[in-house]
Scaffold this motif. Sequence first.
Motif, PDB file in Angstrom:
ATOM      1  N   ARG A 185       3.485   6.624  -5.339  1.00 52.75           N
ATOM      2  CA  ARG A 185       3.221   6.944  -6.742  1.00 52.75           C
ATOM      3  C   ARG A 185       2.507   8.170  -7.029  1.00 52.75           C
ATOM      4  NH1 ARG A 185       2.852   1.572 -10.205  1.00 52.75           N
ATOM      5  NH2 ARG A 185       3.027   3.323 -11.807  1.00 52.75           N
ATOM      6  N   CYS A 186       1.520   8.631  -6.195  1.00 53.76           N
ATOM      7  CA  CYS A 186       0.950   9.681  -6.437  1.00 53.76           C
ATOM      8  C   CYS A 186       1.789  10.829  -6.664  1.00 53.76           C
ATOM      9  CB  CYS A 186      -0.450   9.808  -5.324  1.00 53.76           C
ATOM     10  SG  CYS A 186       0.438  10.712  -3.652  1.00 53.76           S
ATOM     11  N   LEU A 187       2.955  10.882  -6.055  1.00 51.01           N
ATOM     12  CA  LEU A 187       3.970  11.847  -6.311  1.00 51.01           C
ATOM     13  C   LEU A 187       4.578  11.965  -7.671  1.00 51.01           C
ATOM     14  CD1 LEU A 187       6.250  11.172  -3.168  1.00 51.01           C
ATOM     15  CD2 LEU A 187       4.770  13.040  -3.617  1.00 51.01           C
ATOM     16  N   PRO A 188       4.591  13.127  -8.342  1.00 50.10           N
ATOM     17  CA  PRO A 188       4.947  13.263  -9.792  1.00 50.10           C
ATOM     18  C   PRO A 188       6.331  12.604 -10.007  1.00 50.10           C
ATOM     19  CG  PRO A 188       5.185  15.202  -8.737  1.00 50.10           C
ATOM     20  CD  PRO A 188       4.625  14.449  -7.761  1.00 50.10           C
ATOM     21  N   GLY A 189       6.663  11.954 -11.168  1.00 46.72           N
ATOM     22  CA  GLY A 189       7.833  11.530 -11.352  1.00 46.72           C
ATOM     23  C   GLY A 189       8.269  10.111 -10.607  1.00 46.72           C
ATOM     24  N   VAL A 190       7.455   9.553  -9.810  1.00 48.97           N
ATOM     25  CA  VAL A 190       7.695   8.397  -9.184  1.00 48.97           C
ATOM     26  C   VAL A 190       7.178   7.121  -9.599  1.00 48.97           C
ATOM     27  CG1 VAL A 190       7.549   7.431  -6.708  1.00 48.97           C
ATOM     28  CG2 VAL A 190       8.118   9.768  -6.867  1.00 48.97           C
ATOM     29  N   GLY A 191       7.780   6.103 -10.127  1.00 47.94           N
ATOM     30  CA  GLY A 191       7.297   4.799 -10.640  1.00 47.94           C
ATOM     31  C   GLY A 191       7.429   3.820  -9.668  1.00 47.94           C
ATOM     32  N   PRO A 192       7.072   2.533 -10.137  1.00 52.58           N
ATOM     33  CA  PRO A 192       7.187   1.346  -9.241  1.00 52.58           C
ATOM     34  C   PRO A 192       8.601   1.310  -8.478  1.00 52.58           C
ATOM     35  CG  PRO A 192       6.304   0.797 -11.411  1.00 52.58           C
ATOM     36  CD  PRO A 192       6.778   2.150 -11.396  1.00 52.58           C
ATOM     37  N   LYS A 193       9.699   1.541  -9.194  1.00 50.77           N
ATOM     38  CA  LYS A 193      11.167   1.398  -8.759  1.00 50.77           C
ATOM     39  C   LYS A 193      11.549   2.289  -7.830  1.00 50.77           C
ATOM     40  CE  LYS A 193      13.378  -2.351 -10.342  1.00 50.77           C
ATOM     41  NZ  LYS A 193      13.745  -3.490  -9.557  1.00 50.77           N
ATOM     42  N   SER A 194      11.214   3.777  -8.122  1.00 48.84           N
ATOM     43  CA  SER A 194      11.441   4.721  -7.276  1.00 48.84           C
ATOM     44  C   SER A 194      10.570   4.624  -5.923  1.00 48.84           C
ATOM     45  CB  SER A 194      11.156   6.042  -7.784  1.00 48.84           C
ATOM     46  OG  SER A 194      11.623   6.216  -9.082  1.00 48.84           O
ATOM     47  N   GLN A 244       0.664  -1.224  -0.063  1.00 48.69           N
ATOM     48  CA  GLN A 244      -0.055   0.056  -0.005  1.00 48.69           C
ATOM     49  C   GLN A 244       0.927   1.168  -0.062  1.00 48.69           C
ATOM     50  OE1 GLN A 244      -2.827   0.248   3.236  1.00 48.69           O
ATOM     51  NE2 GLN A 244      -3.342  -1.741   2.960  1.00 48.69           N
ATOM     52  N   LEU A 245       1.817   1.248   0.909  1.00 53.32           N
ATOM     53  CA  LEU A 245       2.768   2.423   0.886  1.00 53.32           C
ATOM     54  C   LEU A 245       3.427   2.860  -0.494  1.00 53.32           C
ATOM     55  CD1 LEU A 245       4.408   4.633   2.443  1.00 53.32           C
ATOM     56  CD2 LEU A 245       6.108   2.849   3.119  1.00 53.32           C
ATOM     57  N   MET A 246       3.884   1.657  -1.100  1.00 58.48           N
ATOM     58  CA  MET A 246       4.388   1.949  -2.741  1.00 58.48           C
ATOM     59  C   MET A 246       3.559   2.423  -3.419  1.00 58.48           C
ATOM     60  SD  MET A 246       7.023  -1.497  -3.056  1.00 58.48           S
ATOM     61  CE  MET A 246       7.937  -2.242  -1.698  1.00 58.48           C
ATOM     62  N   ASP A 247       2.354   2.033  -3.387  1.00 58.96           N
ATOM     63  CA  ASP A 247       1.107   2.364  -4.474  1.00 58.96           C
ATOM     64  C   ASP A 247       0.915   3.859  -4.012  1.00 58.96           C
ATOM     65  OD1 ASP A 247       0.889   0.038  -5.820  1.00 58.96           O
ATOM     66  OD2 ASP A 247      -0.970  -0.501  -4.675  1.00 58.96           O
ATOM     67  N   ALA A 248       0.802   4.020  -2.952  1.00 59.59           N
ATOM     68  CA  ALA A 248       0.412   5.473  -2.420  1.00 59.59           C
ATOM     69  C   ALA A 248       1.503   6.505  -2.813  1.00 59.59           C
ATOM     70  CB  ALA A 248       0.238   5.710  -0.885  1.00 59.59           C
ATOM     71  N   GLN A 308       9.529   1.801  -4.622  1.00 60.18           N
ATOM     72  CA  GLN A 308      10.069   0.644  -3.722  1.00 60.18           C
ATOM     73  C   GLN A 308      11.198   1.244  -3.007  1.00 60.18           C
ATOM     74  OE1 GLN A 308      10.696  -2.948  -5.734  1.00 60.18           O
ATOM     75  NE2 GLN A 308      12.701  -3.198  -4.469  1.00 60.18           N
ATOM     76  N   ARG A 309      12.148   2.262  -3.701  1.00 56.76           N
ATOM     77  CA  ARG A 309      13.430   2.648  -2.895  1.00 56.76           C
ATOM     78  C   ARG A 309      13.088   3.236  -1.861  1.00 56.76           C
ATOM     79  NH1 ARG A 309      15.997   6.324  -6.006  1.00 56.76           N
ATOM     80  NH2 ARG A 309      17.964   7.252  -4.878  1.00 56.76           N
ATOM     81  N   MET A 310      12.061   4.421  -2.285  1.00 56.99           N
ATOM     82  CA  MET A 310      11.501   5.413  -1.025  1.00 56.99           C
ATOM     83  C   MET A 310      11.280   4.669   0.349  1.00 56.99           C
ATOM     84  SD  MET A 310       9.636   8.235  -3.355  1.00 56.99           S
ATOM     85  CE  MET A 310      10.705   9.490  -4.201  1.00 56.99           C
ATOM     86  N   ALA A 311      10.157   3.525  -0.233  1.00 54.75           N
ATOM     87  CA  ALA A 311       9.449   2.788   0.932  1.00 54.75           C
ATOM     88  C   ALA A 311      10.562   2.290   1.802  1.00 54.75           C
ATOM     89  CB  ALA A 311       8.730   1.732   0.465  1.00 54.75           C
ATOM     90  N   PHE A 312      11.536   1.516   1.050  1.00 51.72           N
ATOM     91  CA  PHE A 312      12.766   0.672   1.851  1.00 51.72           C
ATOM     92  C   PHE A 312      13.622   1.725   2.532  1.00 51.72           C
ATOM     93  CE2 PHE A 312      11.916  -3.211  -0.896  1.00 51.72           C
ATOM     94  CZ  PHE A 312      11.339  -3.783  -0.055  1.00 51.72           C
ATOM     95  N   SER A 313      13.884   2.999   1.925  1.00 57.65           N
ATOM     96  CA  SER A 313      14.965   3.645   2.496  1.00 57.65           C
ATOM     97  C   SER A 313      14.250   4.207   3.801  1.00 57.65           C
ATOM     98  CB  SER A 313      15.052   4.790   1.609  1.00 57.65           C
ATOM     99  OG  SER A 313      15.509   6.082   2.184  1.00 57.65           O
ATOM    100  N   LEU A 314      13.079   4.707   3.727  1.00 60.89           N
ATOM    101  CA  LEU A 314      12.332   5.358   5.144  1.00 60.89           C
ATOM    102  C   LEU A 314      12.268   4.155   6.050  1.00 60.89           C
ATOM    103  CD1 LEU A 314       9.274   7.406   3.782  1.00 60.89           C
ATOM    104  CD2 LEU A 314      11.578   8.173   4.409  1.00 60.89           C
ATOM    105  N   LEU A 315      11.817   3.013   5.595  1.00 64.76           N
ATOM    106  CA  LEU A 315      11.694   1.837   6.595  1.00 64.76           C
ATOM    107  C   LEU A 315      13.061   1.431   7.212  1.00 64.76           C
ATOM    108  CD1 LEU A 315       8.977  -0.274   5.153  1.00 64.76           C
ATOM    109  CD2 LEU A 315       8.651   0.706   7.298  1.00 64.76           C
TER     110      LEU A 315
END
Lengths: 200, 200
Positions: free
Chosen positions: B15-24, B9-13, B26-33
Amino acid sequence: MRTSPLLEQLMDALRCLPGVGPKSAQRMAFSLLQRNRQGGLQLADVLGKAMTEIGHCRDCRTFTEEDVCAICDNPRRLENGQICVVESPADIMAVEATGQFSGRYFVLMGHLSPLDGIGPSDIGLDVLEYRLQNEPIAELILATNPTVEGEATAHFIAELCQAYQVPATRIAHGVPVGGELELVDGTTLSHSLAGRQKLY
Amino acid sequence: MRTSPLLEQLMDALRCLPGVGPKSAQRMAFSLLQRNRQGGLQLADVLGKAMTEIGHCRDCRTFTEEDVCAICDNPRRLENGQICVVESPADIMAVEATGQFSGRYFVLMGHLSPLDGIGPSDIGLDVLEYRLQNEPIAELILATNPTVEGEATAHFIAELCQAYQVPATRIAHGVPVGGELELVDGTTLSHSLAGRQKLY
């Protein structure tokens, strides 16, 4: 002069995301405010929940909001007795995407790095040792990254396996499929030659 | 097989940010966690607040959580009687960064676009007309984008100014400073020639 302190705060907060600088943060903030407030609210909600609720699986240490993750909890994953050791939860996704592996995982959440003060217990090797001792494991597949630290970590775990008489394997290093031989670096090519397989 | 529905859900959410695809995502979610849960929690908090509290300035329509933004509320910004008309709040930041303008702003939040059903009242021209009628405005600087829609919008507002006898100016179009003449497109160069200024 700034028109909105809250907007400034939002741009600052967005920069905690990897790869987001001042310009991207501004673009993200304006985009959400102008076009997708609903999405922004949902992101805020899910993000808050994820940061507080997601912990680590008791068995494999990957991210999960449950006590034990869905893979470790699946009895069919237990059948072949294989455990694949990876450095990060993202690696689980990569291995799962191949569809080639039906065992369980163990996530180190890093690699051995004595210079940074990261020792065996920091990457959960005490948990892994307990499992080696107490579970019937048919094979431990070492899928740490092909870096110096990843190799060192793999060797360390292999010695642990030897002590408990559990078969350990290392994923193959070699020329990437679809790549061109002349563009591959020397070390990879050496590994590729050393790991050659008999065809007939 | 997925280990954590909340992580999905976090990875999906994200993606509402502009320029953020599935890979980014995932990277953002893992980096924060993995590395910055505190930052993630703060982002969730500020984001939620911003999405609900930030509205538009009553006078200039830019983003602000107050009734009137800090620029419109500043009496020193009123002194020279200039109002700069821009398309978006990001344009305010760009103009402010030059340090060359000390008047107030008016943000259209878009441009006239009859084909998309965006008419004068959708970009706040009713508010602007009211201000032209009731405020002592020395000059209206039209700083809409140098696009077809931006130009059309500027012309439309210029006619409004004429009706209320308020002087209107348009920002200069020409060769960008530091650019090379041979690389500039023909239309820009034509504008640059037509808008030439006397040196002595």
